[in-house]
Enzyme design. Structure first.
Site, PDB file in Angstrom:
ATOM      1  CG  HIS A 176       1.860   2.375   1.259  1.00  0.00           C
ATOM      2  ND1 HIS A 176       2.564   2.998   0.251  1.00  0.00           N
ATOM      3  CD2 HIS A 176       2.472   1.186   1.453  1.00  0.00           C
ATOM      4  CE1 HIS A 176       3.560   2.216  -0.143  1.00  0.00           C
ATOM      5  NE2 HIS A 176       3.516   1.117   0.572  1.00  0.00           N
TER       6      HIS A 176
ATOM      7  CB  SER B 239       4.949  -0.660   3.005  1.00  0.00           C
ATOM      8  OG  SER B 239       6.213  -0.779   2.404  1.00  0.00           O
TER       9      SER B 239
END
Length: 307
Positions: free
Chosen positions: A236, A184
Protein backbone atom coordinates in the site's frame (compact mmCIF):
# COMPACT_ATOMS: atom_id res chain seq x y z
CA UNK A 1 -2.91 -24.67 8.16
CA UNK A 2 -5.12 -22.89 10.68
CA UNK A 3 -6.81 -19.64 9.75
CA UNK A 4 -4.64 -17.63 12.10
CA UNK A 5 -1.60 -18.91 10.22
CA UNK A 6 -2.91 -17.84 6.84
CA UNK A 7 -0.38 -15.86 4.85
CA UNK A 8 2.43 -16.56 7.29
CA UNK A 9 5.35 -18.91 6.82
CA UNK A 10 4.53 -19.79 3.23
CA UNK A 11 1.08 -18.25 3.34
CA UNK A 12 -0.07 -15.20 1.41
CA UNK A 13 -0.13 -11.52 2.19
CA UNK A 14 -3.50 -10.14 1.19
CA UNK A 15 -3.27 -6.71 -0.41
CA UNK A 16 -6.91 -6.04 0.37
CA UNK A 17 -8.59 -2.67 0.29
CA UNK A 18 -11.96 -2.86 2.03
CA UNK A 19 -12.32 0.79 2.96
CA UNK A 20 -14.57 3.59 1.83
CA UNK A 21 -13.81 5.06 -1.58
CA UNK A 22 -16.38 7.53 -2.92
CA UNK A 23 -17.52 7.55 -6.52
CA UNK A 24 -16.46 11.13 -7.00
CA UNK A 25 -13.20 12.96 -6.74
CA UNK A 26 -11.90 16.41 -6.06
CA UNK A 27 -12.81 17.54 -9.58
CA UNK A 28 -15.99 18.81 -7.91
CA UNK A 29 -13.89 21.75 -6.82
CA UNK A 30 -12.12 22.28 -10.12
CA UNK A 31 -12.55 25.77 -11.55
CA UNK A 32 -11.81 25.12 -15.23
CA UNK A 33 -14.77 23.32 -16.80
CA UNK A 34 -13.75 23.36 -20.46
CA UNK A 35 -11.20 20.52 -20.46
CA UNK A 36 -11.81 17.48 -22.62
CA UNK A 37 -13.15 14.33 -21.02
CA UNK A 38 -12.32 10.82 -22.16
CA UNK A 39 -14.42 7.70 -22.30
CA UNK A 40 -13.21 5.21 -19.73
CA UNK A 41 -12.36 1.80 -21.20
CA UNK A 42 -8.95 0.84 -19.75
CA UNK A 43 -10.08 0.61 -16.11
CA UNK A 44 -13.05 -1.63 -17.01
CA UNK A 45 -10.59 -3.72 -19.05
CA UNK A 46 -8.34 -4.05 -15.99
CA UNK A 47 -11.34 -5.19 -13.95
CA UNK A 48 -12.27 -7.82 -16.54
CA UNK A 49 -8.64 -8.96 -16.74
CA UNK A 50 -8.38 -9.40 -12.97
CA UNK A 51 -11.60 -11.40 -12.87
CA UNK A 52 -10.48 -13.56 -15.80
CA UNK A 53 -7.13 -14.27 -14.12
CA UNK A 54 -8.91 -15.28 -10.91
CA UNK A 55 -11.12 -17.71 -12.84
CA UNK A 56 -8.04 -19.26 -14.46
CA UNK A 57 -6.31 -19.51 -11.07
CA UNK A 58 -9.31 -21.32 -9.57
CA UNK A 59 -9.43 -23.68 -12.57
CA UNK A 60 -5.77 -24.58 -12.08
CA UNK A 61 -6.19 -24.81 -8.30
CA UNK A 62 -8.74 -27.66 -8.67
CA UNK A 63 -9.47 -28.08 -4.97
CA UNK A 64 -11.47 -31.36 -5.24
CA UNK A 65 -8.50 -33.10 -6.87
CA UNK A 66 -5.60 -31.59 -4.93
CA UNK A 67 -7.04 -31.00 -1.46
CA UNK A 68 -5.49 -33.25 1.17
CA UNK A 69 -8.50 -32.73 3.51
CA UNK A 70 -6.15 -32.03 6.41
CA UNK A 71 -7.72 -28.58 6.76
CA UNK A 72 -11.22 -29.74 5.89
CA UNK A 73 -13.37 -30.15 2.81
CA UNK A 74 -13.50 -27.81 -0.19
CA UNK A 75 -16.03 -24.98 -0.03
CA UNK A 76 -18.86 -24.70 -2.61
CA UNK A 77 -18.30 -28.18 -4.02
CA UNK A 78 -21.06 -27.63 -6.57
CA UNK A 79 -18.57 -25.44 -8.47
CA UNK A 80 -16.50 -28.51 -9.25
CA UNK A 81 -12.85 -27.73 -9.86
CA UNK A 82 -13.64 -24.05 -9.25
CA UNK A 83 -14.55 -24.74 -5.61
CA UNK A 84 -12.59 -22.94 -2.90
CA UNK A 85 -9.99 -24.17 -0.46
CA UNK A 86 -11.19 -25.05 3.07
CA UNK A 87 -11.94 -21.92 5.09
CA UNK A 88 -9.37 -22.92 7.72
CA UNK A 89 -6.77 -22.68 4.98
CA UNK A 90 -8.12 -19.66 3.10
CA UNK A 91 -11.04 -17.73 4.68
CA UNK A 92 -11.22 -15.39 1.66
CA UNK A 93 -12.81 -18.06 -0.58
CA UNK A 94 -9.92 -18.61 -2.92
CA UNK A 95 -7.07 -20.89 -4.01
CA UNK A 96 -4.20 -22.36 -2.03
CA UNK A 97 -0.98 -20.52 -1.32
CA UNK A 98 0.94 -23.06 -3.36
CA UNK A 99 -1.21 -22.35 -6.42
CA UNK A 100 -0.68 -18.61 -6.09
CA UNK A 101 3.05 -19.06 -5.65
CA UNK A 102 3.24 -21.27 -8.72
CA UNK A 103 1.33 -18.76 -10.83
CA UNK A 104 3.36 -15.67 -9.97
CA UNK A 105 2.81 -14.46 -6.40
CA UNK A 106 5.50 -12.16 -5.04
CA UNK A 107 8.13 -14.14 -3.15
CA UNK A 108 11.37 -12.40 -2.26
CA UNK A 109 13.72 -15.36 -2.54
CA UNK A 110 12.46 -16.23 -6.00
CA UNK A 111 12.79 -12.62 -7.17
CA UNK A 112 16.30 -12.01 -5.81
CA UNK A 113 17.88 -15.45 -5.91
CA UNK A 114 15.77 -17.15 -8.54
CA UNK A 115 15.97 -14.40 -11.18
CA UNK A 116 12.16 -14.22 -11.29
CA UNK A 117 11.74 -10.47 -11.40
CA UNK A 118 8.55 -10.93 -13.41
CA UNK A 119 6.82 -11.72 -10.11
CA UNK A 120 6.96 -8.00 -9.28
CA UNK A 121 4.37 -7.54 -12.03
CA UNK A 122 2.37 -10.78 -12.03
CA UNK A 123 1.54 -10.59 -8.32
CA UNK A 124 -0.65 -7.52 -8.87
CA UNK A 125 -2.97 -9.53 -11.12
CA UNK A 126 -3.50 -12.31 -8.58
CA UNK A 127 -5.95 -12.27 -5.67
CA UNK A 128 -6.20 -14.37 -2.54
CA UNK A 129 -9.95 -14.95 -2.85
CA UNK A 130 -13.35 -13.72 -3.94
CA UNK A 131 -13.59 -11.25 -1.04
CA UNK A 132 -10.16 -9.86 -1.83
CA UNK A 133 -11.02 -9.57 -5.54
CA UNK A 134 -14.38 -7.86 -4.99
CA UNK A 135 -12.95 -5.31 -2.54
CA UNK A 136 -10.16 -4.31 -4.92
CA UNK A 137 -12.26 -4.25 -8.08
CA UNK A 138 -15.03 -2.15 -6.52
CA UNK A 139 -12.40 0.33 -5.32
CA UNK A 140 -10.81 0.38 -8.75
CA UNK A 141 -14.14 1.13 -10.42
CA UNK A 142 -14.99 3.92 -7.95
CA UNK A 143 -11.74 5.85 -8.28
CA UNK A 144 -10.22 4.63 -11.54
CA UNK A 145 -13.04 5.38 -13.96
CA UNK A 146 -13.37 9.00 -12.87
CA UNK A 147 -9.62 9.54 -13.10
CA UNK A 148 -9.48 7.99 -16.57
CA UNK A 149 -12.34 10.23 -17.71
CA UNK A 150 -10.39 13.29 -16.58
CA UNK A 151 -6.84 12.42 -17.62
CA UNK A 152 -7.14 9.73 -20.27
CA UNK A 153 -6.16 6.07 -20.41
CA UNK A 154 -2.44 6.59 -21.10
CA UNK A 155 -1.62 8.57 -17.98
CA UNK A 156 -3.91 6.64 -15.63
CA UNK A 157 -2.80 3.32 -17.08
CA UNK A 158 0.85 4.23 -16.51
CA UNK A 159 0.18 5.34 -12.93
CA UNK A 160 -1.75 2.16 -12.17
CA UNK A 161 0.86 -0.22 -13.58
CA UNK A 162 3.97 1.59 -12.32
CA UNK A 163 2.44 2.07 -8.86
CA UNK A 164 1.67 -1.63 -8.69
CA UNK A 165 5.30 -2.29 -9.53
CA UNK A 166 6.43 0.21 -6.88
CA UNK A 167 4.21 -1.45 -4.28
CA UNK A 168 5.76 -4.81 -5.15
CA UNK A 169 9.26 -3.39 -4.75
CA UNK A 170 8.64 -2.06 -1.23
CA UNK A 171 6.77 -5.21 -0.27
CA UNK A 172 9.68 -7.38 -1.39
CA UNK A 173 12.07 -5.35 0.77
CA UNK A 174 10.13 -5.89 4.00
CA UNK A 175 8.21 -9.15 3.47
CA UNK A 176 10.77 -11.83 2.77
CA UNK A 177 9.23 -14.96 4.25
CA UNK A 178 5.68 -14.87 2.85
CA UNK A 179 4.09 -14.51 -0.54
CA UNK A 180 2.08 -11.44 -1.46
CA UNK A 181 -0.67 -10.89 -4.03
CA UNK A 182 -3.19 -8.21 -4.95
CA UNK A 183 -3.79 -4.98 -6.86
CA UNK A 184 -3.91 -2.70 -3.83
CA UNK A 185 -0.46 -1.24 -4.53
CA UNK A 186 -1.78 -0.02 -7.88
CA UNK A 187 -4.98 1.26 -6.25
CA UNK A 188 -3.05 3.20 -3.65
CA UNK A 189 -1.00 4.62 -6.50
CA UNK A 190 -4.16 6.17 -7.89
CA UNK A 191 -4.93 7.64 -4.45
CA UNK A 192 -1.42 9.05 -4.21
CA UNK A 193 -1.74 10.55 -7.69
CA UNK A 194 -5.00 12.19 -6.66
CA UNK A 195 -3.24 13.91 -3.77
CA UNK A 196 -0.27 15.14 -5.80
CA UNK A 197 -2.63 16.30 -8.56
CA UNK A 198 -4.44 18.45 -6.03
CA UNK A 199 -1.18 19.87 -4.71
CA UNK A 200 0.46 20.65 -8.05
CA UNK A 201 -2.76 22.13 -9.48
CA UNK A 202 -3.60 23.95 -6.27
CA UNK A 203 -4.17 27.37 -7.86
CA UNK A 204 -7.01 26.21 -10.12
CA UNK A 205 -9.26 24.76 -7.41
CA UNK A 206 -12.07 26.89 -6.05
CA UNK A 207 -12.57 25.11 -2.72
CA UNK A 208 -9.07 24.02 -1.82
CA UNK A 209 -9.61 23.24 1.86
CA UNK A 210 -12.64 21.02 1.25
CA UNK A 211 -10.93 19.14 -1.57
CA UNK A 212 -7.78 18.54 0.47
CA UNK A 213 -9.65 17.51 3.62
CA UNK A 214 -11.84 15.04 1.73
CA UNK A 215 -8.88 13.44 0.01
CA UNK A 216 -6.70 13.24 3.14
CA UNK A 217 -9.52 11.53 5.06
CA UNK A 218 -9.98 8.96 2.30
CA UNK A 219 -6.25 8.22 2.19
CA UNK A 220 -5.97 7.98 5.98
CA UNK A 221 -8.83 5.48 6.16
CA UNK A 222 -7.28 3.36 3.44
CA UNK A 223 -3.86 3.33 5.09
CA UNK A 224 -5.45 2.45 8.42
CA UNK A 225 -6.83 -0.72 6.83
CA UNK A 226 -3.24 -1.84 6.41
CA UNK A 227 -2.92 -2.24 10.17
CA UNK A 228 -5.29 -5.21 10.06
CA UNK A 229 -3.79 -8.71 10.16
CA UNK A 230 -2.82 -10.38 6.87
CA UNK A 231 -2.85 -7.08 4.94
CA UNK A 232 0.30 -6.10 3.06
CA UNK A 233 0.60 -2.46 4.06
CA UNK A 234 4.09 -2.22 2.55
CA UNK A 235 2.53 -2.70 -0.89
CA UNK A 236 0.00 0.00 0.00
CA UNK A 237 2.68 2.47 1.06
CA UNK A 238 4.97 1.67 -1.86
CA UNK A 239 2.15 2.05 -4.36
CA UNK A 240 0.96 5.26 -2.72
CA UNK A 241 4.41 6.88 -2.77
CA UNK A 242 4.98 5.84 -6.38
CA UNK A 243 1.61 7.19 -7.50
CA UNK A 244 2.15 10.36 -5.47
CA UNK A 245 5.39 11.10 -7.33
CA UNK A 246 3.94 10.12 -10.71
CA UNK A 247 1.03 12.49 -10.18
CA UNK A 248 3.43 15.45 -10.13
CA UNK A 249 4.80 14.29 -13.48
CA UNK A 250 1.73 13.06 -15.37
CA UNK A 251 -1.27 14.93 -13.95
CA UNK A 252 -0.32 18.56 -14.42
CA UNK A 253 -3.19 20.80 -15.47
CA UNK A 254 -2.67 24.08 -17.36
CA UNK A 255 -3.07 27.10 -15.14
CA UNK A 256 -6.41 28.86 -15.07
CA UNK A 257 -7.35 30.48 -18.38
CA UNK A 258 -4.88 28.57 -20.58
CA UNK A 259 -7.53 26.23 -21.99
CA UNK A 260 -9.64 29.18 -23.23
CA UNK A 261 -6.70 31.20 -24.56
CA UNK A 262 -7.93 30.87 -28.16
CA UNK A 263 -10.92 33.06 -27.33
CA UNK A 264 -8.76 35.98 -26.21
CA UNK A 265 -7.72 38.91 -28.45
CA UNK A 266 -4.64 38.27 -30.56
CA UNK A 267 -2.62 40.93 -28.75
CA UNK A 268 -3.62 39.77 -25.27
CA UNK A 269 -0.84 38.52 -22.98
CA UNK A 270 -1.01 34.76 -22.48
CA UNK A 271 0.61 33.22 -19.44
CA UNK A 272 2.76 30.12 -19.67
CA UNK A 273 0.92 26.80 -19.67
CA UNK A 274 2.28 25.67 -16.31
CA UNK A 275 3.56 27.52 -13.27
CA UNK A 276 7.18 27.36 -12.17
CA UNK A 277 6.38 25.35 -9.04
CA UNK A 278 4.65 22.72 -11.19
CA UNK A 279 7.85 22.20 -13.17
CA UNK A 280 9.81 22.11 -9.91
CA UNK A 281 7.55 19.44 -8.40
CA UNK A 282 7.87 17.36 -11.56
CA UNK A 283 11.67 17.55 -11.54
CA UNK A 284 11.91 16.58 -7.87
CA UNK A 285 9.49 13.68 -8.43
CA UNK A 286 11.59 12.33 -11.31
CA UNK A 287 14.75 12.48 -9.20
CA UNK A 288 13.09 10.72 -6.25
CA UNK A 289 11.74 7.95 -8.47
CA UNK A 290 15.17 7.33 -9.95
CA UNK A 291 16.77 7.32 -6.49
CA UNK A 292 14.14 4.90 -5.19
CA UNK A 293 14.71 2.42 -8.01
CA UNK A 294 18.48 2.71 -7.61
CA UNK A 295 18.27 2.01 -3.87
CA UNK A 296 16.06 -1.05 -4.41
CA UNK A 297 18.36 -2.49 -7.07
CA UNK A 298 21.38 -1.85 -4.86
CA UNK A 299 19.71 -3.53 -1.89
CA UNK A 300 18.70 -6.56 -3.96
CA UNK A 301 22.23 -6.96 -5.34
CA UNK A 302 23.76 -6.62 -1.90
CA UNK A 303 21.42 -9.20 -0.34
CA UNK A 304 22.09 -11.57 -3.19
CA UNK A 305 25.83 -11.31 -2.63
CA UNK A 306 25.35 -12.04 1.08
CA UNK A 307 23.62 -15.30 0.19
Amino acid sequence: MASEDLERGGGMKNRSNNSYLPGYYSSTYYAEASESHWTSWLIPLFVVANIAVFVVVMYINDCPKKNTRIEGACVAKFLGRFSFQPLRENPLFGPSSSTLEKLGALEWNKVVHGDQGWRLVTCMWLHAGVIHLLANMLSLVFIGIRLEQQFGFVRIGLIYLISGFGGSILSSLFIQHNISVGASGALFGLLGAMLSELITNWSIYTNKAAALFTLVVIIAINLAVGILPHVDNFAHIGGFLTGFLLGFILLLRPQFGWVNRQHRPADAHVKSKFKVYQYAFSLVAVVLLIVGIYCWVGDAVQRREWK
